[in-house]
Design an enzyme around this catalytic site. Structure first.
Site, PDB file in Angstrom:
ATOM      1  N   LEU A 191       0.844  -1.189   0.000  1.00 26.33           N
ATOM      2  CA  LEU A 191       0.000   0.000   0.000  1.00 26.33           C
ATOM      3  C   LEU A 191       0.883   1.244   0.000  1.00 26.33           C
ATOM      4  CD1 LEU A 191      -2.648  -1.332   2.492  1.00 26.33           C
ATOM      5  CD2 LEU A 191      -3.094  -0.691   0.103  1.00 26.33           C
ATOM      6  N   CYS A 248       3.983   6.927  -4.691  1.00 24.21           N
ATOM      7  CA  CYS A 248       4.798   7.848  -3.879  1.00 24.21           C
ATOM      8  C   CYS A 248       6.068   7.197  -3.339  1.00 24.21           C
ATOM      9  CB  CYS A 248       3.945   8.469  -2.779  1.00 24.21           C
ATOM     10  SG  CYS A 248       4.916   9.047  -1.399  1.00 24.21           S
ATOM     11  N   CYS A 302       7.387  10.621  -4.753  1.00 23.32           N
ATOM     12  CA  CYS A 302       7.849  11.544  -3.690  1.00 23.32           C
ATOM     13  C   CYS A 302       9.107  11.053  -2.988  1.00 23.32           C
ATOM     14  CB  CYS A 302       6.795  11.761  -2.609  1.00 23.32           C
ATOM     15  SG  CYS A 302       5.098  11.489  -3.055  1.00 23.32           S
ATOM     16  N   HIS A 350       7.710   0.708   2.120  1.00 22.38           N
ATOM     17  CA  HIS A 350       6.579  -0.134   1.686  1.00 22.38           C
ATOM     18  C   HIS A 350       6.143  -1.058   2.826  1.00 22.38           C
ATOM     19  CE1 HIS A 350       7.430   1.325  -2.194  1.00 22.38           C
ATOM     20  NE2 HIS A 350       7.941   0.267  -2.786  1.00 22.38           N
ATOM     21  N   PHE A 409      15.432  29.909  17.642  1.00 20.79           N
ATOM     22  CA  PHE A 409      16.542  30.535  16.923  1.00 20.79           C
ATOM     23  C   PHE A 409      17.758  29.609  16.861  1.00 20.79           C
ATOM     24  CE2 PHE A 409      19.962  33.708  16.564  1.00 20.79           C
ATOM     25  CZ  PHE A 409      19.512  34.366  15.448  1.00 20.79           C
TER      26      PHE A 409
END
Lengths: 523, 523
Positions: free
Chosen positions: B79, B83, B88, B138, B500
């Site tokens: 599933l 991507c 991605c 995966h 910062f």
């Protein structure tokens, strides 16, 4: 709209400022006081900020923005204080190097990475690179302060407080309606014989006086943020690093599992940590250089041969001048005591920044400076830091906000946890999370690719805490913290638009569970 | 609370899933359908999701979380869809390498960096590293989907739609109250003679079929996100990269100055961009490998010798099966047309994800999947993406939200701009901004240390847009965007607590001006 005071005829460029600052740092007397005071302005000063660090500079900017008149005085030839000179900025340089070096060592000899196994890389070259480059940010701050923020200042000139309205600096006397004390803090000393030996450093002396390449063994004394951050850098250069920690390192990370992940990665990189250790003595050689460290530990005394000791034992407010000149009250740690309006015990005298004690963080320095400016200008203000996000660097960036899981469980009955990696038979050795700067780890060294955790109250569905070890998340924690303060729920989080592969997976984790009427863990 | 379905007796570990997925990818038939269906559950399926990518997986999870019953079917043995397999995730691997290699080349031979001048580094090794590692994510997704999310699935089994309620897959027939089409999209083909030659790749074939190291010249066709991201990676490996762009590269960046900064850094790294270029032909050698590219340009025809062509010309929805089986209406680009309840033209059939067209972004795939699940479960929903933040990678991370300066000035009378570096006589060659991953640049290559800009409406004091080139900001843009949607003002921004050195300096820049009753630029 145009900026006030921009582009005056006598403006110095950033490059010109850089050159001037460098000359002044090399020999303050040769340059003399650096004066940006509008003698033609007939108005008295509303405030003199004594100290041009974050609190003094942001306080000045804020007061100026409100239409008031201020003067800020600093002994250094630049505004911005210790942060760009010896604190936050070099710290970030070293932490960036630690992250890069851990990556290079993890893939030593693979891809384009050089073979760094058994090799030391230079500490001194990084220090030198920083020392050469730091006047760049200094120069930008002077440029911005003068040309963009219209701040009046007197730099390269130590200030002497004469009374509650009067200061002497650079051979001149200045008067103001109010003083704002923004004198900052400095590294607490190491109270042990031999702390004056050559080769014993704190963060400030490291960048000022390091004169030769440290040897293969480094002793770090302390377990707080600075000790960890510098210790990880030294380790990443290939050196043996032994941390002598009185209590526990990384103790400020509120979530136990997150702390454990960060700590285990440090140990895996080879850092040795001795808890419950007290330095007994630093022993020098005939040239008064460090030769070894003697410490008491729970397992008995130890001696470590080294030529390089780094200590980070916290910060001490620089309150002495103010106490002597004005009698302001201080607390047991030397911090100037102020009320929520930033008023000291001396009427009309305010204080802000690290001088008023913890948290000695940039946001507090800047905000307290700005609040003091508002108080000076007659506003009724109340400032007390609360619910701030926080971070530190190991070889990683570690960020957190709100409650850790243990505290959450004490305070809430129905705590729901979402985390990645989840508990599973392969532990951390799985390929998620993954995001910018951890992609090579995720693909080929999965146990190094990070850890993250979101903590929720299952009843109100609100976020209670968020915790992250990885990279690229600390900026997000600022904004996420503002949302959490506003009562952020899992349902609102699930409605946000993630920028995948986002470093914090909180949005998508939330979306996987938000459909539940009764929330369950995703852990 | 405990997770439903967690730790069943027949659970596969992540490592076991990884091994199984690898076997199935090597030979799907040898493994056969991977079945996680609760035959003992007497309830009918509320929905079958056809396609197990982001939309199908998140839709399934959401429906399950609501208490419904679903089945998700995919031809791949995992599933998560394209991507983690070819989109991605490899993109982020390559972009991470581009960032690392730019750093290494910028400091070639200095500090610990290897001397990479005139040297090519391997593309194929990075591809191989990804291909070997990708089954890790995966496996996590299968583990999470089964053990944590309690999703029912049939994997490694292509689905065939029989009617609006019925699907055949893995030799079985499945019926559901609703179908949700989540079939995704695929790379649009290059319509030019020779596009089938060996050495011509899109993002998907690159990671599947790259069989040898590309030579010293790469031709990239396209100017969108993918073309730029892969082009920058190829460039960072030391190759000559020529981008043939029909219109303008980086055209999606809304702020002109931000786009210019990003583009100039690409050019400075040596990327060559030819605008208005059309590929006429790709010419092969006797082995049917790419030998050269012929293109028409505004300056006349050109020929480029190369053995490696990468094209990225957008995505095409995979709508054919749904059109043929159900007659669902599609738009001119092939996207399945849905209303705001994700309903297609076929009654009771929903669609989500890339299949329904732009924006083909992860947040939309996941959210539309979840909204479709809610619609299936009888909720009245309305989903239309709006006001989302966005990003791309060059060698840098470029993030944005809201309006660019030009659009803001068209829509608002009193636009206020805050940016860093500010306009100044030294231009970009100054040492700020600086933050994680740009520290070495800030100290020693200041023109490379990033650019950022905040755009405000001076009247309402609200943030209109934010723009950033650097690193470590895209995560923050998710949360900042939620705040901006809620009406974030400069005054609220100034009240936040920055971590910062934060990558986005918006909080501190805001604080420097927030004291002004009438805002002025800080630019």
């Amino acid at each position: 709209m145009a900026e006030p005071g921009r582009n005056r005829a006598d403006a110095l460029s950033v490059a010109q400022w850089k050159e001037k600052i460098e000359r002044a740092l090399a020999c303050p007397q040769a340059v003399g006081p650096i004066r940006n005071i509008k003698d033609e302005d007939p108005r008295p000063f509303d405030a003199i900020f004594i100290g041009g660090g974050a609190a003094g500079r942001f306080g000045s900017a804020y007061l100026r923005a409100m239409g008031g008149r201020q003067l800020v005085i600093d002994c250094w030839p630049f505004l911005g204080g210790a942060c760009p000179h010896s604190a936050c900025v070099p710290h970030h340089v070293f932490s960036d190097c630690a992250a890069e070096l851990m990556l290079a060592r993890s893939f030593s000899g693979e891809l384009w990475f050089p073979d760094l196994r058994e090799k030391l890389t230079s500490i001194k070259e990084v220090v030198d690179l920083f020392r050469k480059g730091r006047t760049g940010p200094h120069a930008v701050m002077n440029y911005q302060s003068r040309e963009q923020l219209d701040i009046e200042f007197l730099l390269n000139a130590p200030a002497r407080i004469l009374d509650r309205h009067t200061v002497e600096a650079g051979g001149e006397i200045f008067r103001a309606r109010h003083l704002v004390l923004t004198l900052g803090a400095e590294a607490a000393p190491l109270e042990a014989p031999g702390s004056e030996l050559v080769g014993v450093h704190n963060y400030a002396t490291l960048v000022e006086t390091l004169d030769r390449e440290p040897g293969a063994t480094v002793v770090v004394i302390g377990g707080g943020k600075t000790a960890v951050e510098y210790g990880c850098f030294f380790n990443a250069t290939g050196r043996r690093v032994i941390m002598l920690v009185r209590n526990r390192p990384l103790d400020m990370i509120p979530d136990r599992e997150t702390r454990a992940y960060a700590l285990e990665r440090m140990l895996q990189q080879g850092i040795e940590i001795i808890e419950g250790a007290d330095v007994v003595e630093i022993v020098g050689d005939s040239a008064r250089r460090v030769a070894r460290v003697v410490a008491a530990t729970p397992d008995g005394p130890i001696e470590i041969e080294t030529d390089f000791v780094f200590h980070a034992l916290g910060e001490r407010p620089r309150s002495r001048m103010a106490v002597e000149a004005l009698g302001v009250e201080i607390d047991a740690k030397g911090a100037v005591i102020v009320d929520e309006a930033l008023q000291t015990s001396a009427p009309g005298v305010f204080a802000a920044g690290d001088l008023i004690g913890s948290p000695m963080e940039m946001f507090k320095a800047r905000k307290s400076g700005a609040y003091a400016a508002r108080a000076v200008m007659g506003e009724k203000v109340s400032y007390r830091p609360r619910d701030w996000p926080d971070f530190l660097h190991t070889h990683y960036e570690v960020s957190w906000l709100g409650l850790g899981e243990e505290d959450a469980r004490e305070k809430f009955k129905n705590v729901v946890v979402m985390k990645l990696p989840p508990d599973n038979p392969d532990g951390l050795n799985i390929g998620l999370p993954a995001s910018d700067r951890t992609m090579l780890y995720a693909m080929a060294r999965p146990h190094m690719s990070g850890f993250q955790k979101l903590i929720l109250d299952g009843d109100s569905r609100r976020v209670l805490g968020a915790h992250h070890v990885g990279y690229g998340a600390k900026d997000g924690f600022q904004y996420l913290n503002a949302l959490v303060r506003g009562g952020l729920t899992i349902d609102q989080l699930a409605e946000m638009d993630e920028l995948f592969l986002n470093p914090t997976y909180f949005i998508q984790l939330a979306r996987l569970r938000a459909g539940q009427p009764n929330l369950t863990n995703l852990a």
